[in-house]
Write an enzyme that holds these catalytic residues in place. Structure first.
Site, mmCIF file in Angstrom:
data_model
loop_
_atom_site.group_PDB
_atom_site.id
_atom_site.type_symbol
_atom_site.label_atom_id
_atom_site.label_comp_id
_atom_site.label_asym_id
_atom_site.label_seq_id
_atom_site.Cartn_x
_atom_site.Cartn_y
_atom_site.Cartn_z
ATOM 1 N N HIS A 111 0.838 -1.202 0.000
ATOM 2 C CA HIS A 111 0.000 0.000 0.000
ATOM 3 C C HIS A 111 0.875 1.256 0.000
ATOM 4 O O HIS A 111 0.652 2.182 -0.788
ATOM 5 C CB HIS A 111 -0.920 -0.015 1.231
ATOM 6 N N GLU A 112 1.874 1.301 0.867
ATOM 7 C CA GLU A 112 2.737 2.492 0.961
ATOM 8 C C GLU A 112 3.543 2.679 -0.328
ATOM 9 O O GLU A 112 3.673 3.800 -0.827
ATOM 10 C CB GLU A 112 3.674 2.393 2.173
ATOM 11 N N HIS A 165 1.539 4.287 -3.095
ATOM 12 C CA HIS A 165 1.445 5.757 -3.053
ATOM 13 C C HIS A 165 2.611 6.374 -3.830
ATOM 14 O O HIS A 165 2.438 7.341 -4.562
ATOM 15 C CB HIS A 165 1.515 6.268 -1.608
ATOM 16 N N GLU A 220 -6.179 7.038 -1.439
ATOM 17 C CA GLU A 220 -6.143 5.907 -0.512
ATOM 18 C C GLU A 220 -6.691 4.639 -1.166
ATOM 19 O O GLU A 220 -6.103 3.573 -1.059
ATOM 20 C CB GLU A 220 -6.918 6.222 0.774
HETATM 21 ZN ZN LIG Z 1 -2.299 5.328 2.345
#
Ligand SMILES: [Zn+2]
Length: 282
Positions: A146-147, A150, A210
């Site tokens: 997830h990170e 980004h 997100e």
């Molecule tokens: Zn995030």
């Protein structure tokens, strides 16, 4: 891109909404895989340079963990995701969005912070506090995927570009006041917390970003050979760990954990089929 991929991507865009920055604006770029258009006014080299400097400051000013075994685990999960992301874009004849990344991993010794982040250019930090939430390598891959997503989707550039547009008023005021505002921020020195906020680290990114990081994160973890079903369990453990307490700002906002779990559960079966491990892992 095959037809199923296309349908999947369209569903994703329908869910998060289309970019509002219009067509054929040169200051727009496109997020890989989801193909969402995003505002991109600042050069990536500029953003990365600042991020690298900030990362060096974080390394100097925070207590790094001496748990070498866990750090090695983090580096191994990261390396697999790095290689899978590059291999995926290579295999689909697309430009690798991470070609200029300088991947690096640190483990910050702070059991109170249940967080992890990835600065632009691949500078990653995991806090010891999130390890009870990740629980195992698949959970760790879910959070790191997830990170990393980004950073791959260049969300910080988009965010900084947007605040640049929003801050035009401040800049004008600063010029009018003879630069007093920028003099004040210079005098306060390097403010690590403030800089992290600028990159959207302490604060959640917007709802679209997100969801996009959740979606791309699943794809990257799946390509790297991890069990992406664990991501749902990670969010359940996260919910449980904050039961009865105030939920920190970075995770309390949109999308809610419950909504997030629903989206992840919807995407997982398709992603497992469409983005199988790109190479044999061990
Ligand atoms: Zn995030």
């Amino acid at each position: 891109m095959n037809n199923t991929n296309n349908i999947n991507r369209r569903n994703f865009l329908k869910l998060i909404g289309y970019c509002t920055c219009g067509l054929a604006i040169p200051s727009c770029s496109t997020v890989p895989i989801t193909e969402r258009r995003q505002l991109s006014l600042l050069p990536e080299s500029y953003i990365n340079r600042h991020a690298f400097r900030l990362y060096e400051n974080v390394k100097k000013k925070t207590k790094l963990s001496e748990d070498k075994i866990t750090l090695d685990e983090i580096k191994e999960v990261g390396r697999r995701i790095e290689e899978s992301v590059s291999a995926y874009f290579e295999s689909t004849n697309q430009k690798d969005p991470t070609y200029n990344f300088q991947w690096e991993y640190i483990l910050i010794d702070n059991d109170k912070i249940k967080n992890a982040w990835c600065l632009p250019g691949g500078k990653i930090a995991v806090y010891t506090g999130i390890l009870e939430i990740t629980d195992n390598i698949h959970g760790l891959a879910a959070v790191m995927g997830h990170e990393i997503a980004h950073a791959v989707a260049k969300h910080s550039i988009e965010r900084a570009s947007r605040s640049l547009v929003l801050n035009i008023g401040t800049t004008a005021a600063d010029i009018a006041s003879g630069g007093a505002i920028s003099r004040t921020s210079r005098a306060t020195g390097v403010d690590v917390a403030g800089m992290l906020r600028t990159f959207g680290i302490d604060n959640p990114f917007g709802r679209k970003q997100e969801s996009e990081a959740d979606y791309l994160g699943l794809i990257f973890s799946s390509l790297a050979g991890y069990d992406i079903r664990e991501s749902v369990k990670v969010w359940q453990r996260m919910q449980k760990s904050f039961k009865g307490q105030e939920i920190p700002e970075w995770m309390s906002t949109h999308p809610s954990s419950a909504k997030r779990i629903t989206s992840l559960s919807n995407w997982i079966p398709e992603i497992i089929v469409q983005y199988p491990p790109i190479r044999k892992i061990m």
